[in-house]
Structures are given as C-alpha cells and as structure tokens.
Write a protein that holds these residues in place. Sequence first.
Motif, PDB file in Angstrom:
ATOM      1  N   VAL A 101     112.442  24.299 109.565  1.00  0.00           N
ATOM      2  CA  VAL A 101     113.808  23.797 109.373  1.00  0.00           C
ATOM      3  C   VAL A 101     114.258  23.087 110.647  1.00  0.00           C
ATOM      4  O   VAL A 101     114.097  23.602 111.762  1.00  0.00           O
ATOM      5  CB  VAL A 101     114.783  24.945 109.031  1.00  0.00           C
ATOM      6  CG1 VAL A 101     116.223  24.431 108.978  1.00  0.00           C
ATOM      7  CG2 VAL A 101     114.398  25.593 107.708  1.00  0.00           C
ATOM      8  N   ALA A 102     114.813  21.898 110.486  1.00  0.00           N
ATOM      9  CA  ALA A 102     115.331  21.128 111.627  1.00  0.00           C
ATOM     10  C   ALA A 102     116.804  21.481 111.827  1.00  0.00           C
ATOM     11  O   ALA A 102     117.607  21.401 110.896  1.00  0.00           O
ATOM     12  CB  ALA A 102     115.171  19.642 111.368  1.00  0.00           C
ATOM     13  N   SER A 138     111.374  21.009 106.384  1.00  0.00           N
ATOM     14  CA  SER A 138     111.548  21.746 105.127  1.00  0.00           C
ATOM     15  C   SER A 138     113.024  21.872 104.759  1.00  0.00           C
ATOM     16  O   SER A 138     113.371  22.119 103.600  1.00  0.00           O
ATOM     17  CB  SER A 138     110.928  23.145 105.250  1.00  0.00           C
ATOM     18  OG  SER A 138     111.589  23.885 106.272  1.00  0.00           O
ATOM     19  N   GLY A 139     113.889  21.710 105.731  1.00  0.00           N
ATOM     20  CA  GLY A 139     115.331  21.735 105.525  1.00  0.00           C
ATOM     21  C   GLY A 139     116.008  21.195 106.778  1.00  0.00           C
ATOM     22  O   GLY A 139     115.396  21.132 107.847  1.00  0.00           O
ATOM     23  N   LEU A 140     117.278  20.798 106.653  1.00  0.00           N
ATOM     24  CA  LEU A 140     117.988  20.225 107.801  1.00  0.00           C
ATOM     25  C   LEU A 140     119.382  20.843 107.871  1.00  0.00           C
ATOM     26  O   LEU A 140     120.100  20.905 106.869  1.00  0.00           O
ATOM     27  CB  LEU A 140     118.096  18.705 107.651  1.00  0.00           C
ATOM     28  CG  LEU A 140     118.940  17.957 108.701  1.00  0.00           C
ATOM     29  CD1 LEU A 140     118.343  18.123 110.091  1.00  0.00           C
ATOM     30  CD2 LEU A 140     119.030  16.468 108.343  1.00  0.00           C
ATOM     31  N   GLN A 145     113.352   9.970 113.914  1.00  0.00           N
ATOM     32  CA  GLN A 145     112.352  11.015 114.151  1.00  0.00           C
ATOM     33  C   GLN A 145     112.185  11.900 112.911  1.00  0.00           C
ATOM     34  O   GLN A 145     111.068  12.237 112.506  1.00  0.00           O
ATOM     35  CB  GLN A 145     112.777  11.906 115.322  1.00  0.00           C
ATOM     36  CG  GLN A 145     112.835  11.223 116.673  1.00  0.00           C
ATOM     37  CD  GLN A 145     113.278  12.207 117.753  1.00  0.00           C
ATOM     38  OE1 GLN A 145     113.056  13.407 117.633  1.00  0.00           O
ATOM     39  NE2 GLN A 145     113.916  11.700 118.783  1.00  0.00           N
ATOM     40  N   ILE A 146     113.326  12.276 112.330  1.00  0.00           N
ATOM     41  CA  ILE A 146     113.283  13.176 111.172  1.00  0.00           C
ATOM     42  C   ILE A 146     112.613  12.491 109.979  1.00  0.00           C
ATOM     43  O   ILE A 146     111.824  13.105 109.246  1.00  0.00           O
ATOM     44  CB  ILE A 146     114.714  13.631 110.809  1.00  0.00           C
ATOM     45  CG1 ILE A 146     115.308  14.463 111.956  1.00  0.00           C
ATOM     46  CG2 ILE A 146     114.726  14.432 109.503  1.00  0.00           C
ATOM     47  CD1 ILE A 146     116.786  14.776 111.799  1.00  0.00           C
ATOM     48  N   GLU A 147     112.903  11.211 109.799  1.00  0.00           N
ATOM     49  CA  GLU A 147     112.317  10.459 108.676  1.00  0.00           C
ATOM     50  C   GLU A 147     110.801  10.356 108.799  1.00  0.00           C
ATOM     51  O   GLU A 147     110.079  10.359 107.796  1.00  0.00           O
ATOM     52  CB  GLU A 147     112.944   9.062 108.609  1.00  0.00           C
ATOM     53  CG  GLU A 147     114.391   9.069 108.121  1.00  0.00           C
ATOM     54  CD  GLU A 147     115.124   7.766 108.437  1.00  0.00           C
ATOM     55  OE1 GLU A 147     116.160   7.509 107.812  1.00  0.00           O
ATOM     56  OE2 GLU A 147     114.669   7.004 109.318  1.00  0.00           O
ATOM     57  N   GLN A 148     110.300  10.293 110.041  1.00  0.00           N
ATOM     58  CA  GLN A 148     108.855  10.179 110.250  1.00  0.00           C
ATOM     59  C   GLN A 148     108.133  11.507 110.008  1.00  0.00           C
ATOM     60  O   GLN A 148     106.947  11.526 109.668  1.00  0.00           O
ATOM     61  CB  GLN A 148     108.574   9.694 111.676  1.00  0.00           C
ATOM     62  CG  GLN A 148     108.987   8.241 111.897  1.00  0.00           C
ATOM     63  CD  GLN A 148     108.817   7.809 113.355  1.00  0.00           C
ATOM     64  OE1 GLN A 148     108.246   8.543 114.148  1.00  0.00           O
ATOM     65  NE2 GLN A 148     109.311   6.625 113.689  1.00  0.00           N
ATOM     66  N   CYS A 162     114.930  16.525 101.671  1.00  0.00           N
ATOM     67  CA  CYS A 162     114.925  17.984 101.801  1.00  0.00           C
ATOM     68  C   CYS A 162     116.360  18.455 101.654  1.00  0.00           C
ATOM     69  O   CYS A 162     117.288  17.637 101.653  1.00  0.00           O
ATOM     70  CB  CYS A 162     114.338  18.424 103.157  1.00  0.00           C
ATOM     71  SG  CYS A 162     115.384  17.969 104.568  1.00  0.00           S
ATOM     72  N   ARG A 163     116.543  19.758 101.496  1.00  0.00           N
ATOM     73  CA  ARG A 163     117.911  20.270 101.412  1.00  0.00           C
ATOM     74  C   ARG A 163     118.587  20.175 102.783  1.00  0.00           C
ATOM     75  O   ARG A 163     117.992  20.542 103.805  1.00  0.00           O
ATOM     76  CB  ARG A 163     117.907  21.717 100.915  1.00  0.00           C
ATOM     77  CG  ARG A 163     117.671  21.813  99.411  1.00  0.00           C
ATOM     78  CD  ARG A 163     117.639  23.252  98.946  1.00  0.00           C
ATOM     79  NE  ARG A 163     117.524  23.311  97.489  1.00  0.00           N
ATOM     80  CZ  ARG A 163     117.083  24.355  96.819  1.00  0.00           C
ATOM     81  NH1 ARG A 163     116.686  25.449  97.468  1.00  0.00           N
ATOM     82  NH2 ARG A 163     117.020  24.334  95.502  1.00  0.00           N
ATOM     83  N   LYS A 164     119.829  19.721 102.762  1.00  0.00           N
ATOM     84  CA  LYS A 164     120.585  19.515 104.008  1.00  0.00           C
ATOM     85  C   LYS A 164     121.898  20.280 103.923  1.00  0.00           C
ATOM     86  O   LYS A 164     122.596  20.222 102.911  1.00  0.00           O
ATOM     87  CB  LYS A 164     120.868  18.023 104.213  1.00  0.00           C
ATOM     88  CG  LYS A 164     119.597  17.182 104.301  1.00  0.00           C
ATOM     89  CD  LYS A 164     119.865  15.713 104.157  1.00  0.00           C
ATOM     90  CE  LYS A 164     120.286  15.329 102.738  1.00  0.00           C
ATOM     91  NZ  LYS A 164     119.197  15.482 101.749  1.00  0.00           N
TER      92      LYS A 164
END
Length: 698
Positions: free
Chosen positions: A17-18, A53-55, A46-49, A102-104
């Motif tokens: 998870v970010a 699993s979640g943000l 960065q996240i798109e690359q 992903c779920r945010k």
Amino acid sequence: MTSSEQHWWLERDEQGVAWLAFDYQKGGVNVLSHDALQSLSQVLGQIEQDCPSGLVLYSKKSAGFIMGADVKSFDQLKTQKDALDLINLGHDVCNRLEAIPCRKVAMIHGTCLGGGLELALACDFLVACEDEQRTIGLPEVKLGIHPGFGGTVRLMERAGEISALQLMLEGRALTPRQAMKMGIVDAVVPERQLKNTVRRLLVNGSSVKPSLFLRLQRSLPPFLLGMATGWIRRQLARRVRKEHYPAPYKLLNLWKQQLGQERNRQLELEKASIAELFFDETSRNLVRVFKLRSQLSALGHRRSVSKDQKIDAASVIGRVHVVGAGVMGGDIAAWCALKGLQVSLQDMSMEQLGRARKRAWDLVKRQVRSTAGQNEIMDRLIHDPEGYGAAKADLIIEAVIEDEDVKKTLYQQLEERIPATTLIATNTSSIPLEDLSEGLQHPERFLGLHYFNPVAKMPLVEVIAAPRTVDEALERAYAFVKGTGKLPLPVKSSVGFLVNRILMAYLGEAMILVDEGVPAQEVDEAALHFGMPMGPIALADKVGLDICHHVLKVFDEQLHLDAMTLKAASGLGEKIKKGHLGVKTGQGYYSYKKGRPIDAGRGRTPLNQQAQTRLFARLYNECLHCMEEKVVSDADFLDAGMIFGTGFAPFRGGPMHDLKKRHQQVYADLQALHQRYGERFAPSPGWQTFFHTDQTMR
C-alpha cells in the motif's frame, strides 16, 4: 521503501500500500499552490509506473488535511492563460489520481476545504476523523469563484445534483457527520481508528448504501432537474444580488449546462466557467477580504512573553473572569467557555446570571452535538456572584453598564484583589480609555476588548490601547482573541474607537433622512442596493434605540455633533420614552413579531439615489477622519474593521479600497452636500492626505 518529492512524501508498506503524505514546506497549513500541484504530478508519475495494491492520501500536518488552493497566490495570475494553466494542472492531478487502478482512500483529519476536498473526491473512499467543527466543504463562492479542480462534477456524483449544488451555492462547510449523511464521506471515526478503517476499506470497500434521497436524485432525468433551476434562482436572489456576487449565478448556469452531458464535457465546462471568474472585480475584492482576515489572524501569532518562542493563547490566558452578565458580558463568557477556557461570570443579579446561562446553553447546543461535550463546556462556565474568580484569573473583562464612574469604582475594587500580572479589559463601546484608566494602580495592564453583538456571529474584536498600555499586554490580548477564534483589530483609544465611530455617522444620517420624511424602507433599500447586509434603520432597531441614543450622547460630549444629528437623537429619545426600543420590545422604526419585521419592504422599494449618496458620503468621510486621526495604523486595518465589524459590502473590498476607484465622485458629492446641508458634510482633512497618497502611488 521511502521516496520523497518537495511537499509530498511517498512510502510503501509491507502489503504494497502506498501512503502519500502532504506536508507543504512553505507554511503551517497545507495549500495546493502551483508548485505543490507540480510536485504531486511528479509523485503520481512514480505511482503510475509501479501501481501499488492501494493508495492512501493523508496530511502530515496537525493543522488539518488541506485548506484548499493557495488563495494568496491568486494575485500572480495576470492573464486568463495563467488561470487556465493552474486549472488544467489541478484537473490533471485529480484525473490521474482518480485513474490509478487500485483502491484509493483519502484519510482526513481537520480542515478539508476547496481544492483539498476536490482532491479527496478523486479517491474512491473518504474517511474523516470525528470532529464537532465544520471542516469539510467547497466554499469557493465566498472568494467570487466556484470549484475548479473537478469538484462541481465529483460532488454531484457523490451527494446528488441538487444537494451538491445547494452546498456549493452557499459555500457552506459541514461537520464530518453531516458530510457522511450527504454521501460525501464514507466513514467518520475517532482518530485512533482512522488507519484501521482505511485498511478495511482498502480490502473490503464500503458497505454503506446511498440514502433514499440520494438515490432519488440520481434517478431523476436531466430535464426534471433542469426544471428546478428557476426555483433555485429565486431562492438565491433572496440571499444575494447578482450585480454584487456573480459567482453563485455563474455556478447555477454551469450546473444547468452540465446536466445530461458526458462527464468529460462537464469537466471542460467547469474549466471554462471558472477561468472567466478569476478576473472578475468581485473575485479580486473577495480575495482581498480573505487576505485581510489572514492579516488580522496573524496578529495572534505574534511573540509575547518570551522573545524567542511563539506562545499559544491558552498558555497566556487560561482563566477569564467576566464582570457583568448582561447580553454582552454573558455571551462573551459563554464564547470563552466554548473555546476551552475556564470562565467565572460575576453579577449581583441572580436573574441576570440565570438568563446568561440559558443563552450559554443555547449556544453550546447549536455548536456541539454530544451531551458529554455540552456538559464539559458548561462545567467550565461558573456563576460567581461574589467575584471570587477574579483573584485566579489571567484576564478580567468588564462588561457593566456604560457609566464611567461605575466602571472606575469596579476597577479600584478589582485591583485590591488581583495579581499585577492579570490583564483588565473593558468592553466599553464608546468611552475613551484614557478617561477610564485614571486612578489605576497598574494602568500598563489596562486595555479595551470591544466585542460586537451577537458575540457568537461577529468575528471582530477591537483591541484598544490606553495611553499607558504596554506592548506585552497588547500581545497577550491579540493572542487571546485569536485563540478564541476571533479577529483582533488594533485600534487607538478615541471616541467610539473605529467601527462605532464610522457606523454612527452612517446611522445618524439614516435617522436624519427618516426625520425629513423619507420612508425607513427607502433608506434601508438604498443601503441594501449598495451592498450592505442590513439597512441602517433595521440595524438601529436591532442594536437597540436606547443604545444608539446613549452612544450619540457620548459622541456629542466629545465630538460636538451637528444640530440635525442632535435633532435625530432627540427623536430617538421620544421613541424611548414610549418604550419603543427596537426589536427587543417589538416596536422601533419598524414593528416586529417574534423578532422579525412585520413589513420592512425589502425587494419592493424603489432606489432612492439621493439617500444612498448621503449615507455613504457620511460613511466615507468619517473613514477619512479616522485615517487622519490615526485611529488605525493603515487603510487595510480600516477596511478589515468595517468588513468584519459591520458587514460592509465585502465585494467592494472595504471602504478605503473602494475609494481608490470612486474617490472623485464621492468627493464631488460631498462638496455638493456640504453646500446644501452644512457642516456635517464638510470634507475631512484626510481627503488631502488621501489625494496625495493616491497621486504618489500612480
């Protein structure tokens, strides 16, 4: 793994998870400035690359989630292209955040307003920390614009078209519970449960079902929703005039255009609409009002007792003793208790104390939902008929009758019982502090804290320095006012100080007009047409004709009022003899039933241009008298005082700001009125200073 960019911090936990934290580096609160948005754009790359699993989006600042866009930088937008660049950048980051597969979850604590809420709405779920304060909303109309980062579309999707529109038109903020009830927020939990709730949503999603009302709104076809436009426009016209505040009407038109359109088209329509508003004069002036508020608020952060450490109001003023449980004293005491201070309230009349406590309960019940929270606040408010609390207080606020001898006697009694470090403040509305401070053993700790009625609604407090008040006492007073959620305005001691001095010139002319036979409704309509929130005659009734009469008497003793104003004051005296004191007795200039005018004629009265000219010639002229006498240190403080103390038409940016555009016409009017009506329209010497300053700045 930890990575960081300016303002934004990205971490990934063991579950992949970010956690994306916002910590704006250029201030104590998070705002979406141009560089903060650019920095977010880089982190999103960065996240798109490497999709997590979640943000989770959250704030590192204890002050809250995100205050909104960086309003103070709006002046840097010089062209419509500049505005569109900012708008496009905001749309881009919100769209890209929304599109991450992903779920945010937006994890919200504290303030989540404007662009901050728009960014949060780009997430799948919003979780808010339990809070009694109104911290969530889209208040952009108060700045003369409307949401511009996709908020008009995403809020409608969550809350329903009509509910979302009404919320945006009012610029109203909600408590987290209210936001959840509307469908904006998915969960509201205590702070200790925030992260666990976020993790549950990332795994399981939300099980909350939309309300019946929300489902009904979503089921309505666009043509039926469009039919509501006329009704909404009529309701809007009752609150604000289009010529004064165009943004709500622009938002309503945008909403109607968006109905039935594809989502991308709705977003494009929003961008085009807000770009036009950025350069509207009203928007520029309302942004100025925002900055004036910030300027006053910053006074409460000044250094005081310690030269090398900023102090919080609560560490300086923890206990307050209020003497006088009338409307002002009782309401000041209740407000201080509401804001977390220990308060003792002194009055010889148990009946007065009882009424004050009832009003305090009414205030607390409006502000706090939980019974436990209400009881906690009321436990801090102690009735103290003998005045024992004075000896323990850090600040004593005197709010007894406007009688100089009564006040002086009280101060002598207090000084025998209190430490030398305790501040003594008077809430007098008109008596100069140099008179009240005569005979004090410690005049260095004496000052004025002039609140406005109703205390809970009026944001301004005039902080008045007596001739021997020391800077440390003033700094403590600024911090106290700010710490209790008000705006401190530094004012020199003089008759009526700033706000009442200017206001009474304006009210006096209104009364003269009525004495001459101009209907009260016409006088009030002239002020409403100008942009004032209430007409001067209705205001006099609300303040109380007995209070207006007393203040005019004090002014005459010090300023020697003209014959026509004295004649109007005499007319007030006759009304008072009959028991006609205004709203509180049901009869003044108008008749009232349950506090409401039976017929004040608003919206049905033609404009009396001559009445408007006379009212505001007096008001502007008195402003220049105050500037010349240095009642306040600069024009910004005068504008702030009039806007936050009287409601002076905010869309004009303040009387001194407005004069920069209108001074030639106002001065010509004043000269003509001086020839016709005499000395009360004699131009202030401050006009020459104004013209010289204006010429120098060109």
